[in-house]
Design an enzyme around this catalytic site. Structure first.
Site, PDB file in Angstrom:
ATOM      1  N   ASN A  38      -1.136   8.636   0.620  1.00 60.98           N
ATOM      2  CA  ASN A  38      -0.914   9.995   0.168  1.00 60.98           C
ATOM      3  C   ASN A  38      -1.626  10.919   1.143  1.00 60.98           C
ATOM      4  OD1 ASN A  38      -1.706  12.483  -1.569  1.00 60.98           O
ATOM      5  ND2 ASN A  38      -0.170  11.414  -2.791  1.00 60.98           N
ATOM      6  N   CYS A  95      -3.406  13.310   0.528  1.00 56.46           N
ATOM      7  CA  CYS A  95      -4.774  13.395   0.013  1.00 56.46           C
ATOM      8  C   CYS A  95      -5.284  11.959  -0.007  1.00 56.46           C
ATOM      9  CB  CYS A  95      -4.769  14.005  -1.389  1.00 56.46           C
ATOM     10  SG  CYS A  95      -6.404  14.126  -2.111  1.00 56.46           S
ATOM     11  N   CYS A 130     -10.168  -4.821   0.468  1.00 55.47           N
ATOM     12  CA  CYS A 130     -11.296  -3.894   0.502  1.00 55.47           C
ATOM     13  C   CYS A 130     -12.193  -4.144  -0.712  1.00 55.47           C
ATOM     14  CB  CYS A 130     -10.792  -2.441   0.522  1.00 55.47           C
ATOM     15  SG  CYS A 130     -10.097  -1.862  -1.049  1.00 55.47           S
ATOM     16  N   CYS A 149      -4.024   0.543  -2.639  1.00 53.44           N
ATOM     17  CA  CYS A 149      -3.845  -0.663  -1.829  1.00 53.44           C
ATOM     18  C   CYS A 149      -2.784  -1.591  -2.422  1.00 53.44           C
ATOM     19  CB  CYS A 149      -5.160  -1.418  -1.725  1.00 53.44           C
ATOM     20  SG  CYS A 149      -6.491  -0.490  -0.936  1.00 53.44           S
ATOM     21  N   ASN A 195       0.840  -1.183   0.000  1.00 55.37           N
ATOM     22  CA  ASN A 195       0.000   0.000   0.000  1.00 55.37           C
ATOM     23  C   ASN A 195       0.883   1.242   0.000  1.00 55.37           C
ATOM     24  OD1 ASN A 195       0.549  -0.950   2.726  1.00 55.37           O
ATOM     25  ND2 ASN A 195      -0.909   0.544   3.508  1.00 55.37           N
ATOM     26  N   VAL A 196       0.391   2.269  -0.692  1.00 60.59           N
ATOM     27  CA  VAL A 196       1.103   3.534  -0.806  1.00 60.59           C
ATOM     28  C   VAL A 196       0.097   4.640  -0.496  1.00 60.59           C
ATOM     29  CG1 VAL A 196       2.410   5.071  -2.327  1.00 60.59           C
ATOM     30  CG2 VAL A 196       2.621   2.580  -2.587  1.00 60.59           C
ATOM     31  N   GLU A 219      -2.992  -4.800  -3.011  1.00 57.62           N
ATOM     32  CA  GLU A 219      -3.548  -5.727  -3.986  1.00 57.62           C
ATOM     33  C   GLU A 219      -3.597  -5.091  -5.373  1.00 57.62           C
ATOM     34  OE1 GLU A 219      -5.766  -6.450  -0.027  1.00 57.62           O
ATOM     35  OE2 GLU A 219      -4.868  -4.764  -1.100  1.00 57.62           O
TER      36      GLU A 219
END
Length: 148
Positions: free
Chosen positions: A61, A63, A103, A69, A58-59, A71
């Site tokens: 931000n 915002c 998710c 995610c 996951n990355v 995946e």
């Protein structure tokens, strides 16, 4: 480490050492997560039909809606390298006594590439359960529905 083997997998699907590699790659990807806001690292490893593994983390931000995610990162990496047929994905996190699950957005992106593949949901201690994608997103909408 308390891991159980999945039921007999069809030929070419992860089992034994290849399954352990898939699980390990998801754990390794988790260590590269960029999650300064949630502090909730997630890693994923995706097995293509040709036997290659693409990992993702996951990355986040500042915002929030621009984060991605693990995946979806793994899927996008595989797609960008020309792979669109998948056999399995392992997902890792640090949720303690709970299995990590994708998710809704990730389930729908995964669904784009069929329902007939396995998703290995892990706990922080390495134990896992196996679900078919169709179990995680029942009565799903896919590319074939656009042709109706």
């Amino acid at each position: 480490r308390g891991q159980r083997l999945a039921p007999a997998a069809p030929p070419g699907w992860p089992q034994g050492k290849s399954l352990q590699l898939l699980l390990r790659r998801s754990q390794e990807a988790k260590t590269r997560a960029y999650c300064p806001y949630s502090r909730f690292p997630v890693g994923a490893a995706l097995l293509t039909a040709s036997g290659e593994i693409f990992s993702g983390c996951n990355v986040e931000n500042a915002c929030y809606s621009l984060g991605v995610c693990a995946e979806r990162t793994a899927i996008q990496k595989a797609i960008s390298e020309g792979h669109t047929s998948f056999r399995a994905m392992a997902i890792a996190s640090d949720m303690g006594d709970h299995f990590i699950v994708p998710c809704g957005a990730c389930r729908q992106v995964m669904r784009e590439f069929g329902t007939d593949w396995d998703v290995y949901l892990t706990k922080a201690d390495g134990t896992y359960i196996v679900k078919r994608l169709e179990e995680l997103l029942p009565l799903s909408f896919g590319p074939e529905d656009l042709k109706k």
